[in-house]
Design a protein around this motif. Sequence first.
Motif, mmCIF file in Angstrom:
data_model
loop_
_atom_site.group_PDB
_atom_site.id
_atom_site.type_symbol
_atom_site.label_atom_id
_atom_site.label_comp_id
_atom_site.label_asym_id
_atom_site.label_seq_id
_atom_site.Cartn_x
_atom_site.Cartn_y
_atom_site.Cartn_z
ATOM 1 N N LEU A 15 0.811 -1.216 0.000
ATOM 2 C CA LEU A 15 0.000 0.000 0.000
ATOM 3 C C LEU A 15 0.847 1.270 0.000
ATOM 4 N N SER A 16 2.151 1.115 0.192
ATOM 5 C CA SER A 16 3.012 2.306 0.325
ATOM 6 C C SER A 16 3.285 2.976 -1.019
ATOM 7 N N GLY A 17 3.230 2.224 -2.101
ATOM 8 C CA GLY A 17 3.575 2.771 -3.400
ATOM 9 C C GLY A 17 5.058 2.730 -3.695
ATOM 10 N N ARG A 18 5.858 2.197 -2.756
ATOM 11 C CA ARG A 18 7.302 2.106 -2.998
ATOM 12 C C ARG A 18 7.560 1.101 -4.114
ATOM 13 N N GLN A 19 8.461 1.446 -5.028
ATOM 14 C CA GLN A 19 8.679 0.649 -6.232
ATOM 15 C C GLN A 19 9.687 -0.476 -6.030
ATOM 16 N N GLY A 20 10.446 -0.412 -4.943
ATOM 17 C CA GLY A 20 11.456 -1.440 -4.720
ATOM 18 C C GLY A 20 10.865 -2.726 -4.170
ATOM 19 N N THR A 21 11.750 -3.621 -3.787
ATOM 20 C CA THR A 21 11.379 -4.967 -3.350
ATOM 21 C C THR A 21 11.049 -4.994 -1.858
ATOM 22 N N PHE A 22 10.149 -5.905 -1.471
ATOM 23 C CA PHE A 22 9.932 -6.211 -0.053
ATOM 24 C C PHE A 22 10.858 -7.362 0.308
ATOM 25 N N VAL A 23 11.678 -7.149 1.346
ATOM 26 C CA VAL A 23 12.649 -8.153 1.773
ATOM 27 C C VAL A 23 12.455 -8.388 3.265
ATOM 28 N N ALA A 24 12.448 -9.661 3.679
ATOM 29 C CA ALA A 24 12.276 -9.998 5.094
ATOM 30 C C ALA A 24 13.432 -10.870 5.556
ATOM 31 N N VAL A 25 13.881 -10.641 6.787
ATOM 32 C CA VAL A 25 14.920 -11.473 7.379
ATOM 33 C C VAL A 25 14.545 -11.737 8.836
ATOM 34 N N ASN A 26 14.769 -12.976 9.280
ATOM 35 C CA ASN A 26 14.513 -13.352 10.664
ATOM 36 C C ASN A 26 15.808 -13.180 11.448
#
Length: 456
Positions: free
Chosen positions: A191-202
């Motif tokens: 929903l942010s409109g950011r064009q880059g990637t979503f990255v997750a790290v534990n």
Amino acid sequence: MSRNQPATVLVIDDDSAMRDMLHEDLERRGYQVLTADGAGRAWELLAGHDVDMVLTDLNMPGTSGIDFCRQLHQDRPDLPVLIITAFGSLETAIDALRAGAYDFVTKPIDLDLLEHALRRARQHRELQRKVQLLDAEIARSRPSTDILGDSPPMRELKDLLGRVAPLDTSVLITGESGTGKELAARALHRLSGRQGTFVAVNCAALPETLLESELFGHRRGAFTDARESRPGLFLEADGGTLLLDEIGEMPLALQPKLLRAIEEKRIRPVGGGREISVDVRILTATHQDLEEAVAAGRFREDLLYRLNVISIELPPLRDRGNDILLLAQSFCSEFADRMGKPVKGLSEPAAARLLAYDWPGNIRELRNVIERAVALTRHDRLTPDDFPPRLQQDTHHRQVPELAADTPLLPLAEVERRYIERVLESCGGNRTVAARILGIDRKTLYRKLQAGERPR
């Protein structure tokens, strides 16, 4: 139909005396009653009225009660039918149930037992209606956030996500394990409109040395086995969003480097000689109490303030009401498709069992239960027998120990301290569960524990 509105019952019987008796008694008990002397008139009434239940005699001229029930069940499977019979044999009951009847009552009719059967039929229909609405609700819930649910806590959550998403502010997502914190983070990114990637790290999954390299990257030869350079997750998420899950497990020595990267928007790869500018929105998630971690010296206070600009707490599944059924139906459809099984959804008893359970493992536990049930079921709708034993009897409501009868008279603060200790002991030290039993939030519990500490 609201539970406060009277239910409408259609009574079908060719015996006028029986019709009149049932009409009078059921109206006196608060029902709206329609009567018909046979199947023909019954179909006319069903076409023009919103009927909640049908009560039909078994033996009638022309179309019998069972034949009428069979045809009605094909056209209106959601409408419960109770069959009246003077032949209370097992064969009659089996025939009625095979025809789609919800229940049957025997003559002479016990009116109190009849009313009890009608109440159960009404509850059955209301729950069936909820189950039938799940697919439409799933479709309606997905477009904006992919987060299913229409309970008041989830409506508030979706509203908050929508307001926070366009900002570049850091967000701390809290909640019990299994409540869907990463899903909320993905919704914020989308929903942010950011064009880059979503990255997750534990952060709990890697040791300190590997976590630093994973986040900031490294240059070739920076450490043993570093045979080639790697960019790291900050660069991978450049222009997008980086979720640091289980942030409370981040090693203390690495926290100053993270704080600098967030504040300066620059990173230095392990073994690198210069800093690199990055544009990354930072989201963090945890089921821990970070204020407690700060007090215990496991987490930097300045980093907490930088991460916790906006806090979003996800509600536990037990507080989400009918969202439990919505999620269960979604999981059921997913696993039925994946396994190639003709499972349509939940039976009414299965839905009731899911609503009664406490769900200590939240959505993750529900998903596991439904996957297991779809894999094992032999029916087209899940039944309680398809669920694991722990759902057969809810054992998650703990008994709170009472203070001994001979407890000496003490100051109120000391009594409170001892009681909190007893509750914590009964919960195996789980402060989240203890806070729930005490009716306070975790932060209040922690403050009370700090205030009650004895000098050493």
